[in-house]
Design an enzyme around this catalytic site. Structure first.
Site, PDB file in Angstrom:
ATOM      1  N   LYS A  80       0.858  -1.188   0.000  1.00 41.37           N
ATOM      2  CA  LYS A  80       0.000   0.000   0.000  1.00 41.37           C
ATOM      3  C   LYS A  80       0.896   1.240   0.000  1.00 41.37           C
ATOM      4  O   LYS A  80       1.909   1.285   0.711  1.00 41.37           O
ATOM      5  CB  LYS A  80      -0.892  -0.022   1.248  1.00 41.37           C
ATOM      6  CG  LYS A  80      -1.955   1.071   1.289  1.00 41.37           C
ATOM      7  CD  LYS A  80      -2.874   0.902   2.504  1.00 41.37           C
ATOM      8  CE  LYS A  80      -3.988   1.925   2.547  1.00 41.37           C
ATOM      9  NZ  LYS A  80      -4.892   1.727   3.707  1.00 41.37           N
ATOM     10  N   SER A 155      -9.820   1.650   2.551  1.00 37.00           N
ATOM     11  CA  SER A 155      -8.969   2.451   1.705  1.00 37.00           C
ATOM     12  C   SER A 155      -7.907   1.658   0.957  1.00 37.00           C
ATOM     13  O   SER A 155      -7.328   2.167  -0.005  1.00 37.00           O
ATOM     14  CB  SER A 155      -8.268   3.528   2.544  1.00 37.00           C
ATOM     15  OG  SER A 155      -7.416   2.924   3.498  1.00 37.00           O
ATOM     16  N   SER A 179      -9.985  -0.702   6.768  1.00 33.90           N
ATOM     17  CA  SER A 179      -9.405  -0.555   5.430  1.00 33.90           C
ATOM     18  C   SER A 179      -8.666  -1.754   4.878  1.00 33.90           C
ATOM     19  O   SER A 179      -8.259  -1.737   3.710  1.00 33.90           O
ATOM     20  CB  SER A 179      -8.471   0.648   5.392  1.00 33.90           C
ATOM     21  OG  SER A 179      -9.228   1.818   5.243  1.00 33.90           O
TER      22      SER A 179
HETATM   23  N1  GLN Z   1     -13.203   3.928   5.954  1.00 33.05           N
HETATM   24  C1  GLN Z   1     -12.644   4.371   7.195  1.00 33.05           C
HETATM   25  C2  GLN Z   1     -12.269   5.816   7.100  1.00 33.05           C
HETATM   26  O1  GLN Z   1     -12.514   6.391   6.111  1.00 33.05           O
HETATM   27  C3  GLN Z   1     -11.477   3.509   7.567  1.00 33.05           C
HETATM   28  C4  GLN Z   1     -10.246   3.861   6.865  1.00 33.05           C
HETATM   29  C5  GLN Z   1      -9.085   3.024   7.243  1.00 33.05           C
HETATM   30  O2  GLN Z   1      -9.217   1.988   7.900  1.00 33.05           O
HETATM   31  N2  GLN Z   1      -7.904   3.485   6.877  1.00 33.05           N
HETATM   32  O3  GLN Z   1     -11.742   6.386   8.009  1.00 33.05           O
END
Ligand code: GLN
Length: 480
Positions: A80, A155, A179
């Site tokens: 990532k 994400s 994410s």
């Molecule tokens: N979707 C969640 C957010 O937008 C989690 C994101 C993540 O785990 N990095 O914060």
């Protein structure tokens, strides 16, 4: 030509170590598949083909010299793009880091390399990992390999898509509120968020430091165990790293679930969960029961406040963490007559809409007069969630829920922020508690898109989690 694409990391490492195939040819096969297929998917921000070939050659040279290249010998991995890679652009899919090359590798990146893994590139994400669809990337969205008209989740959508498309057998992501698990569910792969502190965060670009954890994506549960064994462990460079020895995750895989007490979380299985997803979760629970688990329904009441608490705590920490992007120390700089004006112009041009929204929400939640009402209260809710989980784990060993309330949705379907945030309702509680959780594919919904089932366990119970996940994986073929 593609003998090793689609094979597990465990199979590839065994074949490379035994000399059945060279790391170089494994990597060349994967690079060819990425080259042919990633255009429309956009899983990668950057493919580091030359560096990958060099690392593969180094693995082959170690083997030729009679050495041990490690448990991931020749295994292609995708990282990532919020994991620091020395001398290689690390963008967080944000314009604000344009041109920045980290001076060091994240600890996990070093650990993978020392285990013989071969990094093939950096994967797309929602900017600074804020989002659930990978639509918030400055470099365009990633598409779901199962149906390119749909999002891969987020994400870590690029890492999930890379594994689902067969570009790499395994990948790393980060999970702050879901994410890793949510994109794994939406793309039909395995995604594991380890216990907070089990995997070093050194070199992970910080979003919400008290919640962020790095973990693996893979096509199989066994590969998740293999990856976790390599990246877990104490790191003095991360002050929140747990100073305990790491058990063998691969050995625990075949433990089964006979006698395991499994609790279905009442608050995460009813209202708001799509019926086709709920049906797959019920089938998974039935499979665990058929394999000998004792299944009950349990209540974890405070999880219903998880989303509200998270969307105060995470933006609050983000507003502080992202203060460092000031046009001086990293990447982008938009010149202006005064320092203040330069910083404003840089941040205005460099951050996308969602990142700005989080910074504003977080700054507000932390401001004088509102701190107690918002941030302080959210922290108290976090404690309640941890207590409710602890009470649940007095009676059960593992908890079950859907990973995501729906299967993968269409691009643009969740345009208002709140509907996007609701995706995280099942995954956020484990981050707030610091507990491990895994998403395992378990058949498909009415739209033929993958459904992920989430298993949760107390801190450092990854061995239990992985053995239960292996049972689900074995049953998913039969039951779907
Ligand atoms: N979707 C969640 C957010 O937008 C989690 C994101 C993540 O785990 N990095 O914060």
């Amino acid at each position: 030509m593609t003998d090793w694409v689609g094979r597990s990391a465990a199979d590839i490492a065994a074949a490379v170590r035994s000399g059945e195939v060279t790391a170089r040819s494994v990597v060349d096969e994967h690079l060819a598949v990425i080259d042919a297929g990633d255009g429309p998917i956009n899983a990668f921000n950057l493919v580091t083909a030359d560096a990958a070939r060099q690392s593969a050659d180094a693995v082959d040279a170690t083997i030729a010299a009679g050495g041990d290249p490690g448990p991931l010998a020749g295994v292609p991995v995708a990282l990532k793009d919020n994991l620091c890679t020395r001398g290689i652009p690390t963008t967080c899919s944000s314009r604000i880091l344009e041109g920045w090359r980290p001076p060091y590798d994240a600890t996990v990146v070093q650990l993978l390399a020392s285990a013989g893994a071969v990094s093939v590139g950096k994967t797309n994400l929602d900017e600074f990992a804020m989002g659930s669809s990978t639509e918030n990337s400055a470099f365009g969205p990633t598409r779901n390999p199962r149906d390119p008209s749909r999002v891969p989740g987020g994400s870590s959508g690029g890492s999930a898509a890379a594994v689902a498309a067969g570009f790499t057998p395994v990948a790393l992501g980060s999970d702050t509120g879901g994410s890793i698990r949510q994109p794994a569910a939406l793309c039909g792969v395995v995604g594991l968020k380890p216990t907070y502190g089990l995997v070093s965060r050194y070199g992970l670009v910080a979003f919400a430091s008290s919640l962020d954890q790095i973990g693996p994506f893979s096509a199989t549960v066994a590969d998740a165990a293999l990856m976790l064994g390599v990246i877990a462990g104490h790191d003095p460079a991360d002050s929140t790293s747990i100073p305990e020895p790491v058990p063998s995750y691969t050995e625990s895989l075949s433990a089964g679930v006979a006698g395991l007490r499994v609790g279905v979380v009442r608050e995460l299985t009813g209202e708001g969960i799509a019926p086709d997803v709920a049906a797959r979760v019920n089938a998974a629970v039935a499979a665990l029961s058929a394999a000998g688990a004792e299944v009950t329904e349990v209540s974890v009441p405070a999880v219903t406040y998880g989303l509200s608490a998270y969307y105060l705590i995470a933006p609050a920490e983000a507003s502080s963490n992202l203060a460092r992007y000031d046009g001086v120390r990293f990447g982008l700089r938009v010149d202006a007559p005064t320092t203040d004006a330069m910083m404003t112009a840089t941040r205005t041009a460099g951050f996308g809409a969602e990142v700005k929204r989080r910074i504003m929400l977080g700054t507000y939640a932390l401001s004088t007069g509102y701190y107690d009402a918002y941030y302080g209260k959210a922290q108290r809710v976090r404690t309640l969630i941890a207590r409710d989980f602890a009470a649940a784990y007095d009676t059960v060993d593992v908890l079950v829920s859907p990973t995501s309330p729906t299967t993968a949705f269409a691009f643009g379907a969740k345009a208002d922020p709140l509907s996007m945030y609701l995706n995280d309702v099942c995954t956020i509680p484990s981050n707030l508690a610091g507990h491990p959780a895994i998403s395992v594919p378990f058949g498909t919904g009415d739209d033929a898109m993958p459904v992920g089932v989430q298993l949760m366990a107390p801190a450092l119970a990854e061995t239990t989690l992985l053995s239960a996940a292996a049972v689900l994986e074995a049953a998913s073929g039969v039951a779907s």
